[in-house]
Design a protein around this motif. Sequence first.
Motif, PDB file in Angstrom:
ATOM      1  N   GLY A 184       0.698  -1.160  -0.048  1.00 50.45           N
ATOM      2  CA  GLY A 184       0.116  -0.052   0.044  1.00 50.45           C
ATOM      3  C   GLY A 184       1.042   1.261   0.072  1.00 50.45           C
ATOM      4  O   GLY A 184       2.060   1.208   0.253  1.00 50.45           O
ATOM      5  N   ALA A 185       0.086   2.390  -0.287  1.00 53.15           N
ATOM      6  CA  ALA A 185       0.873   3.649  -0.382  1.00 53.15           C
ATOM      7  C   ALA A 185       1.460   3.948   0.960  1.00 53.15           C
ATOM      8  O   ALA A 185       2.515   4.816   1.280  1.00 53.15           O
ATOM      9  CB  ALA A 185       0.117   4.556  -0.947  1.00 53.15           C
ATOM     10  N   LEU A 315      -3.110   1.375  -5.509  1.00 50.20           N
ATOM     11  CA  LEU A 315      -4.430   1.033  -6.250  1.00 50.20           C
ATOM     12  C   LEU A 315      -5.888   1.611  -5.475  1.00 50.20           C
ATOM     13  O   LEU A 315      -6.707   1.479  -5.896  1.00 50.20           O
ATOM     14  CB  LEU A 315      -4.522  -0.421  -6.461  1.00 50.20           C
ATOM     15  CG  LEU A 315      -4.022  -1.254  -7.378  1.00 50.20           C
ATOM     16  CD1 LEU A 315      -2.467  -0.762  -7.663  1.00 50.20           C
ATOM     17  CD2 LEU A 315      -4.178  -2.672  -7.533  1.00 50.20           C
ATOM     18  N   SER A 316      -5.420   2.336  -4.107  1.00 54.06           N
ATOM     19  CA  SER A 316      -6.640   2.504  -3.233  1.00 54.06           C
ATOM     20  C   SER A 316      -7.566   3.293  -3.842  1.00 54.06           C
ATOM     21  O   SER A 316      -8.794   3.253  -3.507  1.00 54.06           O
ATOM     22  CB  SER A 316      -5.886   3.026  -2.107  1.00 54.06           C
ATOM     23  OG  SER A 316      -5.175   2.147  -1.449  1.00 54.06           O
ATOM     24  N   ARG A 324      -4.261  -3.439  -0.450  1.00 53.66           N
ATOM     25  CA  ARG A 324      -3.002  -3.084  -0.113  1.00 53.66           C
ATOM     26  C   ARG A 324      -1.727  -3.374  -0.817  1.00 53.66           C
ATOM     27  O   ARG A 324      -0.908  -4.019  -0.675  1.00 53.66           O
ATOM     28  CB  ARG A 324      -2.766  -3.732   1.404  1.00 53.66           C
ATOM     29  CG  ARG A 324      -3.898  -3.467   2.416  1.00 53.66           C
ATOM     30  CD  ARG A 324      -4.247  -2.078   2.454  1.00 53.66           C
ATOM     31  NE  ARG A 324      -3.331  -1.112   2.778  1.00 53.66           N
ATOM     32  CZ  ARG A 324      -3.215   0.156   2.216  1.00 53.66           C
ATOM     33  NH1 ARG A 324      -4.398   0.570   1.421  1.00 53.66           N
ATOM     34  NH2 ARG A 324      -2.377   0.979   2.472  1.00 53.66           N
ATOM     35  N   VAL A 325      -1.776  -2.853  -2.054  1.00 53.87           N
ATOM     36  CA  VAL A 325      -0.881  -2.817  -3.124  1.00 53.87           C
ATOM     37  C   VAL A 325      -0.275  -1.401  -3.497  1.00 53.87           C
ATOM     38  O   VAL A 325      -1.326  -0.642  -3.768  1.00 53.87           O
ATOM     39  CB  VAL A 325      -1.373  -3.406  -4.268  1.00 53.87           C
ATOM     40  CG1 VAL A 325      -0.367  -3.306  -5.579  1.00 53.87           C
ATOM     41  CG2 VAL A 325      -1.646  -5.090  -4.257  1.00 53.87           C
ATOM     42  N   GLY A 326       0.803  -1.124  -3.238  1.00 51.50           N
ATOM     43  CA  GLY A 326       1.631   0.063  -3.694  1.00 51.50           C
ATOM     44  C   GLY A 326       2.831   0.082  -4.370  1.00 51.50           C
ATOM     45  O   GLY A 326       3.435  -1.186  -4.590  1.00 51.50           O
ATOM     46  N   TRP A 347       8.949  -7.344   5.937  1.00 49.29           N
ATOM     47  CA  TRP A 347       9.639  -8.513   5.367  1.00 49.29           C
ATOM     48  C   TRP A 347       9.480  -8.618   4.043  1.00 49.29           C
ATOM     49  O   TRP A 347      10.595  -8.948   3.207  1.00 49.29           O
ATOM     50  CB  TRP A 347       9.132  -9.645   6.225  1.00 49.29           C
ATOM     51  CG  TRP A 347      10.340 -10.995   6.210  1.00 49.29           C
ATOM     52  CD1 TRP A 347      10.248 -11.890   5.328  1.00 49.29           C
ATOM     53  CD2 TRP A 347      11.184 -11.040   7.092  1.00 49.29           C
ATOM     54  NE1 TRP A 347      11.436 -12.657   5.612  1.00 49.29           N
ATOM     55  CE2 TRP A 347      12.267 -12.265   6.570  1.00 49.29           C
ATOM     56  CE3 TRP A 347      11.799 -10.067   8.112  1.00 49.29           C
ATOM     57  CZ2 TRP A 347      13.008 -12.296   7.488  1.00 49.29           C
ATOM     58  CZ3 TRP A 347      12.965 -10.451   8.590  1.00 49.29           C
ATOM     59  CH2 TRP A 347      13.687 -11.472   8.066  1.00 49.29           C
ATOM     60  N   MET A 348       8.554  -8.308   3.410  1.00 52.56           N
ATOM     61  CA  MET A 348       8.299  -8.573   1.951  1.00 52.56           C
ATOM     62  C   MET A 348       6.922  -7.860   1.443  1.00 52.56           C
ATOM     63  O   MET A 348       6.090  -8.051   2.230  1.00 52.56           O
ATOM     64  CB  MET A 348       8.585  -9.799   1.192  1.00 52.56           C
ATOM     65  CG  MET A 348       7.422 -10.757   1.886  1.00 52.56           C
ATOM     66  SD  MET A 348       7.737 -12.466   1.215  1.00 52.56           S
ATOM     67  CE  MET A 348       6.259 -13.469   2.038  1.00 52.56           C
ATOM     68  N   PRO A 349       6.778  -7.524   0.253  1.00 54.10           N
ATOM     69  CA  PRO A 349       5.598  -7.120  -0.161  1.00 54.10           C
ATOM     70  C   PRO A 349       4.608  -8.333  -0.351  1.00 54.10           C
ATOM     71  O   PRO A 349       5.102  -9.514  -0.727  1.00 54.10           O
ATOM     72  CB  PRO A 349       5.789  -6.328  -1.657  1.00 54.10           C
ATOM     73  CG  PRO A 349       7.000  -6.875  -2.001  1.00 54.10           C
ATOM     74  CD  PRO A 349       8.006  -7.323  -0.850  1.00 54.10           C
ATOM     75  N   ASN A 350       3.348  -8.216   0.050  1.00 49.25           N
ATOM     76  CA  ASN A 350       2.512  -9.559  -0.118  1.00 49.25           C
ATOM     77  C   ASN A 350       2.482  -9.894  -1.486  1.00 49.25           C
ATOM     78  O   ASN A 350       1.868  -9.183  -2.300  1.00 49.25           O
ATOM     79  CB  ASN A 350       1.099  -8.857   0.344  1.00 49.25           C
ATOM     80  CG  ASN A 350       0.244 -10.095   0.378  1.00 49.25           C
ATOM     81  OD1 ASN A 350      -0.099 -10.984  -0.455  1.00 49.25           O
ATOM     82  ND2 ASN A 350      -0.573 -10.008   1.542  1.00 49.25           N
ATOM     83  N   PRO A 351       2.927 -11.173  -1.781  1.00 51.80           N
ATOM     84  CA  PRO A 351       3.053 -11.719  -3.091  1.00 51.80           C
ATOM     85  C   PRO A 351       1.566 -11.920  -3.704  1.00 51.80           C
ATOM     86  O   PRO A 351       1.293 -11.829  -4.952  1.00 51.80           O
ATOM     87  CB  PRO A 351       3.684 -12.894  -3.064  1.00 51.80           C
ATOM     88  CG  PRO A 351       3.687 -13.400  -1.620  1.00 51.80           C
ATOM     89  CD  PRO A 351       3.560 -12.169  -0.895  1.00 51.80           C
TER      90      PRO A 351
END
Length: 474
Positions: A184-185, A315-316, A324-326, A347-351
């Motif tokens: 997310g942003a 994408l919000s 929750r993608v940024g 730890w990492m972006p949610n794949p």
Amino acid sequence: MRVNENNDTVSIAEFLKDSLSKETGHIYLRMAQGFKQAINQGVVKAGFRLPAHRILADALDVTPGTVSRAYRELAKMGLVVSRVGDGTYINDEKSRQRLDDEFTNVPATYAHLVDLSRNLAIDFGTANLISQAMDALQKDQSQLATLIGYTPDTGIDAYRQSGALWMNQCGVSVAVDEVVCTNGAQHALMCALMTLLKEGEALAAEFLSYPGMVSLAKRLRLRLVGIAMDEQGILPAALDAACNKQKISTLYCTPSFQNPTSVILSRERREALVDVCNRHNIMIIEDGAGSALAPAQVPTLKNLAPERTVFISSLSKVIAAGIRVGYMAPPRSLLEHVAKTLRATSWMPNPLAHGIASHWINSGILAAVAEQQKIEIQRRHMLVVPHLKSLEYNAHRHCGQLWVKVPAQWRTGELVLALKKQGVLVLPSSAFCVDKRAAPRYIRVCLTGAVDDASLVRAAQCIAATIQGAQEAS
């Protein structure tokens, strides 16, 4: 309409004196407990403004600073809300307002309320789009296998490529190896701030800014410096003057669809802003959350100053906040530092979320939904404009928020409370202030929160009638 109506200072002072005489400990804490008792007993009622600090201090024979500390304790309890330049108000017991220091990202769900306080993505069948994306992922077992383990700090290469494609569609010129996937942003903003600033350092921002940035900066213990604005946005000369007075290393800025004013910075002002940042060696965090809906008439700050700008997108505001993608595009020199910060924070972006987003981007679904958003927002503008003719406001046909001027007959906080009592939620300008100067007389009204046309029109009529009624009464 009620203007400048206070609870009776004498009765409050007498109540507090009785409480103070029976208790021990710090005076401001005893005062706060006395106020709490007064609120619970109805001596002071919800929605009313407490006496000014000095007036109550004189009545109780204490210092104004003691009253200030007592009021702050009440705010911590959630019993009052203080609005800069407006006063301290008793909160409604059932719905504690958190307008100045914090805000909740959960829209109101009460059936009788029309929530125009949140700038949300309009739903165009998002649940079905998620289902379709999951079906597409299910058919690619090799891709699914990569989603159940650890992934690179900056994201899977294919998803970074999708992020680069999305940013380019938003008018940002970036290469795949410049893109970092985030959750997310807000997560991207946190990584940017943690990478660029240390505790106690100064972060410049538009005087009126995104509350999530203000909240995050406070938790990172950064020193916020509000930069003056006019009707065209942030003033480069004001930033220059602030830099001449103190060391500022980073600027947070929203050049397109500025939150809350809806302003789009002109090319000339963007170039002047970059010139100031170049002369003072200031890094830029460009919030591009609304860039997908803004017209591509002017270059982004990232395009003008790629070596000193961190661009943030998500994408919000287009399709779904819950995914929750940024994406962020820092200068290449900061990529390694950003990657370490991302790893430390999540730890990492949610794949899986990025797999869904990648499907939407690569298939053209996201771009199509963005166009739908523009069309629908413009339609909603046309729907409410006839009912707002009596008001003065700033807006853009593709931006889902209105920046409405509050006439002198109203105190901004009182107007917000009056509208809430009529079932309409909006935000006062004080919710966006980054420092303690007086907030301008405005409210933010979002068109995307209403569930149907009838609710939106009814809310617009309510806002116009409430403001117009006060003007006519004066």
